[in-house]
Design an enzyme around this catalytic site. Structure first.
Site, PDB file in Angstrom:
ATOM      1  N   TYR A 111       1.005  -0.572   0.046  1.00  0.00           N
ATOM      2  CA  TYR A 111       0.068   0.050   0.119  1.00  0.00           C
ATOM      3  C   TYR A 111       1.182   1.245   0.280  1.00  0.00           C
ATOM      4  O   TYR A 111       1.936   1.187   0.369  1.00  0.00           O
ATOM      5  CB  TYR A 111      -0.490  -0.174   0.591  1.00  0.00           C
ATOM      6  CG  TYR A 111      -2.036  -0.085   1.200  1.00  0.00           C
ATOM      7  CD1 TYR A 111      -3.056   0.960  -0.158  1.00  0.00           C
ATOM      8  CD2 TYR A 111      -2.998  -1.281   1.200  1.00  0.00           C
ATOM      9  CE1 TYR A 111      -4.485   0.650  -0.406  1.00  0.00           C
ATOM     10  CE2 TYR A 111      -4.360  -1.997   0.585  1.00  0.00           C
ATOM     11  CZ  TYR A 111      -5.030  -0.183  -0.560  1.00  0.00           C
ATOM     12  OH  TYR A 111      -6.098  -0.291  -0.601  1.00  0.00           O
TER      13      TYR A 111
ATOM     14  N   GLU B 249      -1.050   4.720  -0.596  1.00  0.00           N
ATOM     15  CA  GLU B 249      -1.335   6.355  -0.893  1.00  0.00           C
ATOM     16  C   GLU B 249      -0.454   6.668  -0.809  1.00  0.00           C
ATOM     17  O   GLU B 249      -0.339   7.239  -0.018  1.00  0.00           O
ATOM     18  CB  GLU B 249      -2.438   6.169   0.112  1.00  0.00           C
ATOM     19  CG  GLU B 249      -3.833   5.404   0.397  1.00  0.00           C
ATOM     20  CD  GLU B 249      -5.028   5.301   0.578  1.00  0.00           C
ATOM     21  OE1 GLU B 249      -4.862   6.399   1.759  1.00  0.00           O
ATOM     22  OE2 GLU B 249      -5.590   4.482   0.583  1.00  0.00           O
TER      23      GLU B 249
ATOM     24  N   ASP C 116      -5.786  13.457 -25.746  1.00  0.00           N
ATOM     25  CA  ASP C 116      -5.554  12.435 -25.568  1.00  0.00           C
ATOM     26  C   ASP C 116      -4.761  11.041 -26.496  1.00  0.00           C
ATOM     27  O   ASP C 116      -5.439  10.851 -27.254  1.00  0.00           O
ATOM     28  CB  ASP C 116      -6.883  11.619 -24.983  1.00  0.00           C
ATOM     29  CG  ASP C 116      -6.822   9.914 -25.110  1.00  0.00           C
ATOM     30  OD1 ASP C 116      -6.687   9.733 -24.960  1.00  0.00           O
ATOM     31  OD2 ASP C 116      -8.645  10.086 -24.926  1.00  0.00           O
TER      32      ASP C 116
ATOM     33  N   THR D 266      -2.915   5.885 -22.415  1.00  0.00           N
ATOM     34  CA  THR D 266      -2.924   4.827 -21.845  1.00  0.00           C
ATOM     35  C   THR D 266      -1.260   4.008 -21.379  1.00  0.00           C
ATOM     36  O   THR D 266      -0.434   4.663 -22.913  1.00  0.00           O
ATOM     37  CB  THR D 266      -3.913   3.856 -22.851  1.00  0.00           C
ATOM     38  OG1 THR D 266      -3.288   3.830 -24.151  1.00  0.00           O
ATOM     39  CG2 THR D 266      -5.488   3.781 -22.035  1.00  0.00           C
TER      40      THR D 266
ATOM     41  N   LYS E 201      -1.438   0.696 -25.237  1.00  0.00           N
ATOM     42  CA  LYS E 201      -1.566   0.545 -26.475  1.00  0.00           C
ATOM     43  C   LYS E 201      -0.574   0.438 -27.224  1.00  0.00           C
ATOM     44  O   LYS E 201       0.333  -0.400 -27.231  1.00  0.00           O
ATOM     45  CB  LYS E 201      -2.525   1.809 -26.949  1.00  0.00           C
ATOM     46  CG  LYS E 201      -4.090   0.800 -25.969  1.00  0.00           C
ATOM     47  CD  LYS E 201      -5.288   2.189 -26.407  1.00  0.00           C
ATOM     48  CE  LYS E 201      -6.308   1.711 -25.588  1.00  0.00           C
ATOM     49  NZ  LYS E 201      -7.294   3.086 -25.400  1.00  0.00           N
TER      50      LYS E 201
ATOM     51  N   ARG F  91      -1.009  -2.589 -18.890  1.00  0.00           N
ATOM     52  CA  ARG F  91      -2.879  -1.658 -18.337  1.00  0.00           C
ATOM     53  C   ARG F  91      -2.186  -0.685 -17.599  1.00  0.00           C
ATOM     54  O   ARG F  91      -1.432  -0.930 -16.476  1.00  0.00           O
ATOM     55  CB  ARG F  91      -3.809  -2.677 -18.234  1.00  0.00           C
ATOM     56  CG  ARG F  91      -3.815  -3.675 -18.920  1.00  0.00           C
ATOM     57  CD  ARG F  91      -5.819  -4.698 -18.861  1.00  0.00           C
ATOM     58  NE  ARG F  91      -6.010  -3.872 -20.234  1.00  0.00           N
ATOM     59  CZ  ARG F  91      -6.241  -3.727 -20.910  1.00  0.00           C
ATOM     60  NH1 ARG F  91      -4.894  -4.806 -21.846  1.00  0.00           N
ATOM     61  NH2 ARG F  91      -6.892  -2.629 -22.114  1.00  0.00           N
TER      62      ARG F  91
HETATM   63  C1  PLP Z   1      -8.643   3.211 -24.597  1.00  0.00           C
HETATM   64  C2  PLP Z   1      -8.709   4.898 -24.777  1.00  0.00           C
HETATM   65  C3  PLP Z   1      -9.194   5.233 -23.750  1.00  0.00           C
HETATM   66  C4  PLP Z   1      -9.115   4.772 -22.060  1.00  0.00           C
HETATM   67  O1  PLP Z   1      -8.256   3.674 -21.761  1.00  0.00           O
HETATM   68  P1  PLP Z   1      -9.082   1.937 -20.936  1.00  0.00           P
HETATM   69  O2  PLP Z   1      -7.528   2.025 -20.373  1.00  0.00           O
HETATM   70  O3  PLP Z   1      -9.035   1.390 -21.982  1.00  0.00           O
HETATM   71  O4  PLP Z   1      -9.592   3.053 -19.834  1.00  0.00           O
HETATM   72  C5  PLP Z   1      -9.189   6.831 -23.248  1.00  0.00           C
HETATM   73  N1  PLP Z   1      -9.344   7.336 -24.613  1.00  0.00           N
HETATM   74  C6  PLP Z   1      -8.333   6.986 -25.871  1.00  0.00           C
HETATM   75  C7  PLP Z   1      -8.731   8.194 -27.118  1.00  0.00           C
HETATM   76  C8  PLP Z   1      -8.337   5.536 -26.036  1.00  0.00           C
HETATM   77  O5  PLP Z   1      -8.316   5.322 -27.174  1.00  0.00           O
END
Ligand code: PLP
Length: 414
Positions: free
Chosen positions: A50, A52, A196, A222, A225, A231
């Protein structure tokens, strides 16, 4: 070896999934294969701790090594993305985005983002998402003919509605963004601009896409990807962001903890640190460039077979096919491709006349198959298989065998 004895059900399901990944092509554009080193950090006993708070300011003892892990991860993120501040605690991309709202908006504030059916993400204000319920999102889209973002319309919308926060980023947009123009639009209405880059982070740090960092205030991503990590999510504040609002880093950190989350997943943070080190190596630049070369080749080959590619092609890692001229729905194409060992996903196309659960499009991407070492030659073969099975579903067995042979030649990262 312990799991097999202790829980044979989960053990065998993990084995089945491993075999599935090995023996088929993962072409869902948001997926990738992370390295065994990343998985080793993720599977470590750091998951037991933990922590926090933030490095040096924890609510629990015993964090002397955890602090070093998280600090290393933060420093690597700052250096790689060239930002002033990084928070590496978000559990994933969606919580990272929610934290940005919590940091800079009050409930009911006007926000702006790309609509989900146009290629945007749920968290950019789509109505079923909390971001669509607690705020007042204005949604922009793409041009009906070109399938490109119409920046003139976006600007008009921003001037009319004066959003507090503008999101730019997508899940099914095959083109690059005009960050310079977007920066000017946000500045002219006094909005926070958040890039994003969940899908394209690997392309940005690999130097194939222009980084939004000098044009926006906030960057979220993220880590699983194109960045090819575990993740997770990261929120970053740029120099421009600090110039607009010197309190922004503090607001972001407070929004994550104690605003939205409790204890950070330090095993995931360690794995993100490993992934960031991998992404700063010269080999990653080559990888990122090859992802795009492969996607372009795939698009060109599919076009030769008469497939209608949204926006006429791609500049990133993904392509979106309008299947209407092939007289097959996205879901049926997805199932057919799955039966030959190619994993893709059905997807709405812009202005889709069909409902979202039976969309007209198919989305596919090259990050994971490029990780396996596949290049242009293999893309030609994959396009031929896709065409063959859609033209002649009777050939499933024969094609599946051929796909398996290719998979054996290009094993998962060892
Ligand atoms: C995949 C994605 C997210 C969210 O990611 P998660 O890990 O699935 O919650 C947010 N914004 C965009 C543009 C994405 O492609």
């Amino acid at each position: 070896m312990k799991l097999k004895k202790q829980d044979s059900q989960i053990y065998s399901l993990i084995n089945l999934e491993t075999e599935r990944q090995k023996n088929s092509l993962q072409m869902i554009p948001s997926e990738n294969h992370c390295s065994p080193a990343v998985r080793e950090a993720l599977g470590s006993l750091l998951t037991d701790k933990y922590a926090e708070g933030y490095p040096g300011k924890r609510y629990y003892g015993g964090n002397q090594f955890i602090d070093k892990v998280e600090t290393l991860c933060i420093e690597r993120a700052k250096k790689l993305f060239k930002v002033e501040h990084a928070n590496v605690q978000p559990y994933s991309g969606s919580p990272a985005n929610m934290a940005v709202y919590v940091a800079v908006c009050d409930p009911g504030d006007v926000t702006m983002g790309m609509a989900l059916p146009m290629g945007g993400h749920l968290t950019h204000g789509w109505k079923v998402s909390a971001t669509g319920k607690f705020f007042k999102p204005i949604q922009y889209g793409v041009d009906e003919k070109t399938h490109l973002i119409c920046y003139d319309d976006l600007e008009k919308m921003a001037r009319e509605h004066k959003p507090k926060l503008i999101w730019v980023g997508a899940t099914a947009y095959p083109r690059i963004f005009d960050w310079a123009r977007l920066g000017k639009i946000a500045d002219s209405v006094g909005a926070y601009l958040a890039a994003d880059i969940a899908h394209i982070a690997g392309l940005v740090v690999g130097g194939v896409h222009l980084s939004p960092v000098s044009f926006v205030h906030i960057v979220t991503t993220t880590t699983h990807k194109t960045l090819r990590g575990p993740r997770g999510g990261i929120i970053m504040v740029t120099k421009k962001g600090i110039e607009k609002d010197p309190e922004l880093p503090k607001k972001i950190d407070k929004a994550i903890f104690p605003g939205l989350q409790g204890g950070p997943h330090e095993n995931a943070i360690a794995a993100i640190a490993v992934c960031l080190k991998e992404a700063s190596a010269p080999a990653f630049k080559k990888y990122a460039a090859q992802i795009v070369k492969n996607a372009k080749m795939l698009a060109e080959e599919l076009k030769k077979y008469g497939f209608d590619i949204i926006s006429g092609g791609t500049e990133n890692h993904l392509l979106l096919i309008d299947l209407r001229n092939k007289h097959i729905f996205g879901a049926d194409a997805q199932n057919l491709l799955e039966s030959i060992g190619i994993s893709t996903n059905k997807n709405s196309i812009p202005f889709d006349p069909a409902p979202p659960f039976k969309p007209s499009g198919l989305r596919l991407g090259t990050p994971a198959i490029t990780t396996r070492g596949m290049k242009e030659k293999e893309m030609k073969q994959i396009a031929a298989w896709i065409n063959e099975v859609i033209e002649n579903p009777g050939n499933v067995k024969k094609i599946k065998k051929e796909v398996t042979v290719l998979c054996k030649k290009f094993p998962l990262p060892k």
